[in-house]
Scaffold this motif. Sequence first.
Motif, PDB file in Angstrom:
ATOM      1  N   ASN A   1       9.525 -28.696  24.063  1.00 57.69           N
ATOM      2  CA  ASN A   1      10.748 -28.302  23.376  1.00 57.69           C
ATOM      3  C   ASN A   1      11.899 -29.246  23.723  1.00 57.69           C
ATOM      4  OD1 ASN A   1      12.094 -26.044  21.763  1.00 57.69           O
ATOM      5  ND2 ASN A   1      13.401 -26.146  23.560  1.00 57.69           N
ATOM      6  N   LYS A   2      12.004 -29.571  25.013  1.00 55.99           N
ATOM      7  CA  LYS A   2      13.078 -30.467  25.471  1.00 55.99           C
ATOM      8  C   LYS A   2      12.906 -31.866  24.879  1.00 55.99           C
ATOM      9  CE  LYS A   2      15.483 -31.961  29.658  1.00 55.99           C
ATOM     10  NZ  LYS A   2      15.514 -31.909  31.136  1.00 55.99           N
ATOM     11  N   ASP A   3      11.670 -32.365  24.908  1.00 55.09           N
ATOM     12  CA  ASP A   3      11.397 -33.707  24.379  1.00 55.09           C
ATOM     13  C   ASP A   3      11.723 -33.802  22.893  1.00 55.09           C
ATOM     14  OD1 ASP A   3      10.560 -34.512  26.849  1.00 55.09           O
ATOM     15  OD2 ASP A   3       8.410 -34.402  26.402  1.00 55.09           O
ATOM     16  N   ALA A   4      11.428 -32.720  22.154  1.00 55.53           N
ATOM     17  CA  ALA A   4      11.616 -32.734  20.700  1.00 55.53           C
ATOM     18  C   ALA A   4      13.028 -32.332  20.288  1.00 55.53           C
ATOM     19  CB  ALA A   4      10.594 -31.808  20.040  1.00 55.53           C
ATOM     20  N   GLY A   5      13.808 -31.778  21.223  1.00 50.62           N
ATOM     21  CA  GLY A   5      15.149 -31.313  20.890  1.00 50.62           C
ATOM     22  C   GLY A   5      15.145 -30.103  19.974  1.00 50.62           C
ATOM     23  N   THR A   6      14.086 -29.304  20.075  1.00 53.53           N
ATOM     24  CA  THR A   6      13.919 -28.136  19.209  1.00 53.53           C
ATOM     25  C   THR A   6      14.687 -26.941  19.769  1.00 53.53           C
ATOM     26  OG1 THR A   6      11.689 -28.933  18.722  1.00 53.53           O
ATOM     27  CG2 THR A   6      12.152 -26.664  18.140  1.00 53.53           C
ATOM     28  N   THR A   7      15.152 -26.081  18.882  1.00 49.77           N
ATOM     29  CA  THR A   7      15.727 -24.802  19.298  1.00 49.77           C
ATOM     30  C   THR A   7      14.572 -23.839  19.557  1.00 49.77           C
ATOM     31  OG1 THR A   7      17.606 -25.209  17.841  1.00 49.77           O
ATOM     32  CG2 THR A   7      17.325 -22.962  18.642  1.00 49.77           C
ATOM     33  N   LEU A   8      14.621 -23.100  20.661  1.00 51.64           N
ATOM     34  CA  LEU A   8      13.522 -22.213  21.053  1.00 51.64           C
ATOM     35  C   LEU A   8      14.007 -20.774  21.163  1.00 51.64           C
ATOM     36  CD1 LEU A   8      10.623 -21.738  22.153  1.00 51.64           C
ATOM     37  CD2 LEU A   8      11.492 -22.353  24.422  1.00 51.64           C
ATOM     38  N   ILE A   9      13.336 -19.869  20.445  1.00 46.93           N
ATOM     39  CA  ILE A   9      13.633 -18.437  20.531  1.00 46.93           C
ATOM     40  C   ILE A   9      12.349 -17.715  20.917  1.00 46.93           C
ATOM     41  CG2 ILE A   9      14.414 -16.377  19.311  1.00 46.93           C
ATOM     42  CD1 ILE A   9      16.132 -18.125  17.559  1.00 46.93           C
ATOM     43  N   ILE A  10      12.386 -17.031  22.055  1.00 47.32           N
ATOM     44  CA  ILE A  10      11.204 -16.356  22.601  1.00 47.32           C
ATOM     45  C   ILE A  10      11.415 -14.849  22.611  1.00 47.32           C
ATOM     46  CG2 ILE A  10       9.662 -16.143  24.591  1.00 47.32           C
ATOM     47  CD1 ILE A  10      10.694 -18.846  25.577  1.00 47.32           C
ATOM     48  N   VAL A  11      10.476 -14.110  22.054  1.00 49.67           N
ATOM     49  CA  VAL A  11      10.422 -12.661  22.248  1.00 49.67           C
ATOM     50  C   VAL A  11       9.476 -12.404  23.418  1.00 49.67           C
ATOM     51  CG1 VAL A  11       9.392 -10.554  21.320  1.00 49.67           C
ATOM     52  CG2 VAL A  11      11.001 -11.842  19.942  1.00 49.67           C
ATOM     53  N   THR A  12       9.962 -11.709  24.432  1.00 49.48           N
ATOM     54  CA  THR A  12       9.118 -11.472  25.611  1.00 49.48           C
ATOM     55  C   THR A  12       9.554 -10.217  26.365  1.00 49.48           C
ATOM     56  OG1 THR A  12       8.286 -12.453  27.675  1.00 49.48           O
ATOM     57  CG2 THR A  12      10.573 -12.951  27.090  1.00 49.48           C
ATOM     58  N   HIS A  13       8.578  -9.590  27.016  1.00 45.35           N
ATOM     59  CA  HIS A  13       8.900  -8.497  27.944  1.00 45.35           C
ATOM     60  C   HIS A  13       8.900  -9.027  29.376  1.00 45.35           C
ATOM     61  CE1 HIS A  13       4.483  -8.655  28.010  1.00 45.35           C
ATOM     62  NE2 HIS A  13       4.591  -8.215  29.249  1.00 45.35           N
ATOM     63  N   ASP A  14       8.563 -10.323  29.543  1.00 48.00           N
ATOM     64  CA  ASP A  14       8.489 -10.964  30.853  1.00 48.00           C
ATOM     65  C   ASP A  14       9.893 -11.454  31.234  1.00 48.00           C
ATOM     66  OD1 ASP A  14       8.176 -12.683  33.015  1.00 48.00           O
ATOM     67  OD2 ASP A  14       6.311 -13.562  32.268  1.00 48.00           O
ATOM     68  N   LEU A  15      10.542 -10.750  32.150  1.00 46.94           N
ATOM     69  CA  LEU A  15      11.924 -11.089  32.503  1.00 46.94           C
ATOM     70  C   LEU A  15      12.029 -12.439  33.217  1.00 46.94           C
ATOM     71  CD1 LEU A  15      13.334  -7.600  33.565  1.00 46.94           C
ATOM     72  CD2 LEU A  15      13.424  -8.747  31.342  1.00 46.94           C
ATOM     73  N   ASP A  16      10.978 -12.834  33.953  1.00 46.31           N
ATOM     74  CA  ASP A  16      10.987 -14.155  34.593  1.00 46.31           C
ATOM     75  C   ASP A  16      10.996 -15.258  33.540  1.00 46.31           C
ATOM     76  OD1 ASP A  16      11.013 -13.158  37.173  1.00 46.31           O
ATOM     77  OD2 ASP A  16       8.830 -13.128  37.338  1.00 46.31           O
ATOM     78  N   LEU A  17      10.177 -15.088  32.490  1.00 52.02           N
ATOM     79  CA  LEU A  17      10.163 -16.055  31.393  1.00 52.02           C
ATOM     80  C   LEU A  17      11.515 -16.060  30.681  1.00 52.02           C
ATOM     81  CD1 LEU A  17       8.971 -18.018  29.353  1.00 52.02           C
ATOM     82  CD2 LEU A  17       7.816 -16.092  28.240  1.00 52.02           C
ATOM     83  N   ALA A  18      12.070 -14.885  30.452  1.00 50.00           N
ATOM     84  CA  ALA A  18      13.369 -14.780  29.779  1.00 50.00           C
ATOM     85  C   ALA A  18      14.452 -15.551  30.531  1.00 50.00           C
ATOM     86  CB  ALA A  18      13.772 -13.314  29.627  1.00 50.00           C
ATOM     87  N   MET A  19      14.403 -15.489  31.867  1.00 49.39           N
ATOM     88  CA  MET A  19      15.430 -16.149  32.678  1.00 49.39           C
ATOM     89  C   MET A  19      15.309 -17.676  32.660  1.00 49.39           C
ATOM     90  SD  MET A  19      17.525 -13.925  33.638  1.00 49.39           S
ATOM     91  CE  MET A  19      18.488 -14.957  34.747  1.00 49.39           C
ATOM     92  N   ARG A  20      14.202 -18.191  32.151  1.00 49.82           N
ATOM     93  CA  ARG A  20      14.047 -19.644  32.029  1.00 49.82           C
ATOM     94  C   ARG A  20      14.780 -20.178  30.790  1.00 49.82           C
ATOM     95  NH1 ARG A  20       7.984 -21.524  33.782  1.00 49.82           N
ATOM     96  NH2 ARG A  20       8.991 -23.538  33.448  1.00 49.82           N
TER      97      ARG A  20
END
Length: 230
Positions: free
Chosen positions: A191-210
């Motif tokens: 995502n960083k390399d491509a400069g893409t916008t990233l939207i994640i649906v997750t119940h994993d709060l550790d992943l959310a905090m990234r």
Amino acid sequence: MPIESILDVQCVSKIYKSGGKPLKVLEEINFSVEKGSTVSITGPSGSGKTTLLGLCAGLDNATSGSVVLNGVQLDDLSEDQRAAVRNHNIGFIFQNFQLMPTLTALENVMVPMELRGEKDIRAMALDLLEKVGLAERSHHYPVQLSGGEQQRVSLARAFSNKPAILFADEPTGNLDAETSEKVEKLMFDLNKDAGTTLIIVTHDLDLAMRTGRTIKIKGGKIVSDSINAE
């Protein structure tokens, strides 16, 4: 310098009919997403997260309100028009991978590029598989791959149409902790390399905090919208 938004959700509500009665899944949702940012959408099961993701991606229409994706208002488009917008703007990663079982890993990655009419797609698809560490598995079918490998193929496929925005719905939900960590790192690196916008649906709060920002939904409403610490 003004902030450039890639997604604008305004007063969006979604109502389904359930047993002849209206079931309100989302109510008056408002938010914008800055181009190039990373955002997580969290909340308990049944809170409307996946429904919201589908509306943002043009997979479904809102009952009321509007969604503008990369400058295109989705509400009044036909299904074919929405499909064209998705193919040119969006990458998807799903919890259950959604690979085509009769196609090899390489062929799965090539599909979005074929739909766009691109040339030299085999070389580009192999390059993407190399980036996710699966170049040597390119001729394997999904059934011959582990869950983590399948999700890495889906990551390569998601980036194959050079999306402006990537939607990930519980991308590590079917993976063990160690595999999840590898897939998450790949997803953020690509995502960083491509400069893409990233939207994640997750119940994993550790992943959310990234991600840079977390939007929390409960009962079909946004209950918090906060910037995450670095």
